[in-house]
Enzyme design. Structure first.
Site, PDB file in Angstrom:
ATOM      1  N   HIS A   1       0.970  -1.680  -0.315  1.00 40.95           N
ATOM      2  CA  HIS A   1      -0.175  -0.425  -0.002  1.00 40.95           C
ATOM      3  C   HIS A   1       0.722   1.276  -0.109  1.00 40.95           C
ATOM      4  O   HIS A   1       1.835   1.427   0.701  1.00 40.95           O
ATOM      5  CB  HIS A   1      -0.526  -0.135   1.514  1.00 40.95           C
ATOM      6  CG  HIS A   1      -1.744   0.906   1.598  1.00 40.95           C
ATOM      7  ND1 HIS A   1      -2.803   0.867  -0.183  1.00 40.95           N
ATOM      8  CD2 HIS A   1      -2.528   2.440   1.301  1.00 40.95           C
ATOM      9  CE1 HIS A   1      -3.386   2.263   0.781  1.00 40.95           C
ATOM     10  NE2 HIS A   1      -3.373   2.641   1.001  1.00 40.95           N
TER      11      HIS A   1
ATOM     12  N   ASP B   1     -14.009   5.226   7.598  1.00 39.52           N
ATOM     13  CA  ASP B   1     -13.297   5.090   7.319  1.00 39.52           C
ATOM     14  C   ASP B   1     -13.614   6.448   5.693  1.00 39.52           C
ATOM     15  O   ASP B   1     -13.805   6.910   5.502  1.00 39.52           O
ATOM     16  CB  ASP B   1     -12.096   4.605   6.417  1.00 39.52           C
ATOM     17  CG  ASP B   1     -10.576   5.259   5.589  1.00 39.52           C
ATOM     18  OD1 ASP B   1     -10.891   6.050   6.387  1.00 39.52           O
ATOM     19  OD2 ASP B   1     -11.001   4.868   4.363  1.00 39.52           O
TER      20      ASP B   1
ATOM     21  N   ARG C   1     -13.404  14.510   5.497  1.00 38.90           N
ATOM     22  CA  ARG C   1     -11.458  15.455   5.964  1.00 38.90           C
ATOM     23  C   ARG C   1     -11.260  15.809   4.449  1.00 38.90           C
ATOM     24  O   ARG C   1     -10.601  16.909   5.029  1.00 38.90           O
ATOM     25  CB  ARG C   1     -10.912  14.341   5.979  1.00 38.90           C
ATOM     26  CG  ARG C   1     -11.039  13.786   7.212  1.00 38.90           C
ATOM     27  CD  ARG C   1      -9.929  12.626   7.695  1.00 38.90           C
ATOM     28  NE  ARG C   1      -9.060  12.207   7.362  1.00 38.90           N
ATOM     29  CZ  ARG C   1      -7.863  11.311   7.123  1.00 38.90           C
ATOM     30  NH1 ARG C   1      -8.235  10.432   6.192  1.00 38.90           N
ATOM     31  NH2 ARG C   1      -6.481  11.982   6.550  1.00 38.90           N
TER      32      ARG C   1
ATOM     33  N   SER D   1      -6.612   5.840   8.890  1.00 39.22           N
ATOM     34  CA  SER D   1      -7.549   6.086   7.700  1.00 39.22           C
ATOM     35  C   SER D   1      -7.076   4.254   7.255  1.00 39.22           C
ATOM     36  O   SER D   1      -7.538   3.007   6.813  1.00 39.22           O
ATOM     37  CB  SER D   1      -7.349   6.663   7.256  1.00 39.22           C
ATOM     38  OG  SER D   1      -7.638   6.812   5.600  1.00 39.22           O
TER      39      SER D   1
ATOM     40  N   LYS E   1      -8.460   0.303   7.543  1.00 37.98           N
ATOM     41  CA  LYS E   1      -8.676  -0.744   5.205  1.00 37.98           C
ATOM     42  C   LYS E   1      -8.071  -1.915   5.698  1.00 37.98           C
ATOM     43  O   LYS E   1      -8.343  -3.124   5.142  1.00 37.98           O
ATOM     44  CB  LYS E   1      -8.959   0.270   4.570  1.00 37.98           C
ATOM     45  CG  LYS E   1      -9.956   1.788   4.668  1.00 37.98           C
ATOM     46  CD  LYS E   1      -9.843   2.164   3.221  1.00 37.98           C
ATOM     47  CE  LYS E   1      -8.301   3.136   3.219  1.00 37.98           C
ATOM     48  NZ  LYS E   1      -8.232   4.734   2.949  1.00 37.98           N
TER      49      LYS E   1
HETATM   50  N1  URA Z   1      -5.059   6.864   1.662  1.00 38.01           N
HETATM   51  C1  URA Z   1      -5.710   6.663   2.621  1.00 38.01           C
HETATM   52  O1  URA Z   1      -6.437   6.008   2.303  1.00 38.01           O
HETATM   53  N2  URA Z   1      -6.242   7.961   3.429  1.00 38.01           N
HETATM   54  C2  URA Z   1      -5.666   8.712   3.898  1.00 38.01           C
HETATM   55  O2  URA Z   1      -5.469   9.684   4.535  1.00 38.01           O
HETATM   56  C3  URA Z   1      -4.376   8.845   3.153  1.00 38.01           C
HETATM   57  C4  URA Z   1      -4.036   8.320   2.076  1.00 38.01           C
END
Ligand code: URA
Length: 433
Positions: free
Chosen positions: A82, A161, A168, A183, A187
């Site tokens: 990621h 999220d 946000r 966040s 996930k």
């Molecule tokens: N990617 C995400 O999924 N969340 C964030 O807050 C920043 C980048």
């Protein structure tokens, strides 16, 4: 409990308890706490920060806000990679097929573009027919059959999220360390992968602009992943300049294919090999050096490219497009941007390049915007290159001409030319375990 009290406590620099954090996430997910109070709390978190304990509690609460996936029916070790978000970052399209071709299972859930950064799902959807909205059971079957699948986030995965992210995005609270950690890791932990390699970007094109902040982000994500029982490693990598030459969905898929064919840009190839080697090493496929060699071989033998074509076929796309990328359509309009003065490209504002690409149609300005897969930017010169006044520095692509003027202006304002040659910055700045 009252939301007012939580906002006040955080506003005044207090520490929220695990119970308070769970209460707020559960209430917000159920629609019992209004957006305006959550916005106020996010802003208080932005200014006051959170301790590691609070951030861990927030991450676990986000993870538990929806369904936690069970990938135990997928045979073998499952890995994920990621990125915290960058410009021209198509590494997942290269790394996932490389490591899957070497026997680890890639069961990956990815996101769409966010702010000025691109998203893997938008890129994959530039491949005609490619399905990213696949039910979990079918997703597991595909991974078992082909070893790899990359899909969009399941609607029931970490719903807190989704709500928080949208909020946000419009309240200037994206670039807050505890909010980013919770966040991303919320996930990742709701999905069921064994090993996670994080590509934490630093510099002008990332959400964390300084190395110090990026390091803290990496350390906290690794620590929280470990507390959740995962094998996690983070690479802090430079995003002071876009990765590769292509920015925009089709353009990036084609560049990823070229990289799997062994003719990709040097920076992109280097980072993809490093990320692949770290994933394979975390999955105990060998020492880091052995894994790096295996990743290189996956490119030179074409095994990675074949796996990418197999993944595309498994998800409904036409694999011939991967093997013959000249099939991808070129945008209806293009415009060349030239240097206004002679000198070295000393630095660029990668975020500005990302915004220029959005202005051409490669991303969304509003949630409703439809992406133009052919839109984007192909760079003709990168940081460190010498250009003469009038030399092309980039070609802009779009299905409509209306975005060209603003995109060109943004790109030029984001390109700093000087007589001085800049010092080269290493791509991988640190590894956090
Ligand atoms: N990617 C995400 O999924 N969340 C964030 O807050 C920043 C980048």
């Amino acid at each position: 409990m009252r939301m007012y009290d939580l906002i006040q406590k955080k506003r005044d620099g207090g520490e929220l308890s695990e119970k308070e954090i769970r209460w707020f996430i559960e209430g917000y997910t159920k629609g019992e706490i209004p957006d305006y109070q959550v916005s106020a709390l996010c802003m208080a978190i932005y200014f006051r920060g959170m301790t590691l304990e609070e951030t861990t509690a927030l991450t676990f609460a986000v993870r538990d806000s929806g369904e936690r996936l069970d990938f135990s029916e997928i045979h073998g070790l499952r890995v994920d990679k990621h990125s915290t978000g960058g410009v021209g970052d198509k590494t997942s399209l290269v790394v996932a097929p490389i490591v899957a071709s070497l026997g680890v299972k890639v069961a990956k859930m990815s996101g769409r573009g966010l702010g000025h950064t691109g998203g893997t799902i938008d890129k994959l959807e530039a491949i005609p027919g490619f399905r990213t909205d696949i039910p979990v059971d079918e997703f597991k079957d595909i991974v078992n059959e082909t070893g790899i699948a990359i899909v969009g986030q399941n609607a029931t995965l970490a719903p807190a999220d989704k709500l928080l992210y949208a909020l946000r995005d419009v309240t200037a609270t994206v670039d807050s360390l505890p909010l980013i950690v919770s966040s991303i890791m919320g996930k990742k932990l709701a999905a069921d992968d064994d090993c996670i390699v994080l590509d934490v970007k630093t510099g002008s094109g990332s959400f964390m602009k300084t190395l110090e902040k990026s390091r803290e982000l990496a350390e906290w994500m690794v620590e929280i992943g470990k507390r959740a029982g995962k094998r996690v490693r983070a690479l802090i990598t430079d995003m002071g300049t876009p990765l590769g030459y292509a920015i925009g969905n089709s353009l990036e898929v084609v560049e990823a294919i070229h990289t799997l064919q062994g003719k990709g840009p040097a920076d992109l190839t280097e980072l993809c090999l490093e990320l692949s080697a770290h994933i394979l090493a975390l999955a105990e496929k060998g020492t880091y050096e052995e894994c790096l060699q295996m990743a290189k071989n996956a490119i030179s033998t074409g095994a990675g490219l074949q796996t990418f074509a197999k993944m595309v076929e498994g998800q409904g796309g036409n694999p011939a497009w991967i093997l013959q990328p000249e099939n991808f359509p070129v945008a209806k309009y293009s415009r060349t941007v030239v240097a206004k003065e002679s000198g070295y490209i000393h630095s660029v504002d990668a975020e500005g390049y990302g915004v220029a690409s959005l202005l051409l149609g490669a991303g969304r300005n509003t949630k409703e915007d439809v992406i133009d897969p052919t839109a984007g930017i192909y760079l003709k010169a990168k940081t460190g290159d010498y250009v003469r006044a009038g030399d092309p520095i980039a070609v802009l692509y779009s299905g409509k001409e209306s975005g060209f003027a603003a995109a060109e202006e943004r790109l030029l304002a984001s390109t700093h030319i000087s007589a001085e040659k800049p010092e080269a910055i290493p791509l991988v700045l640190a590894v956090v375990e």
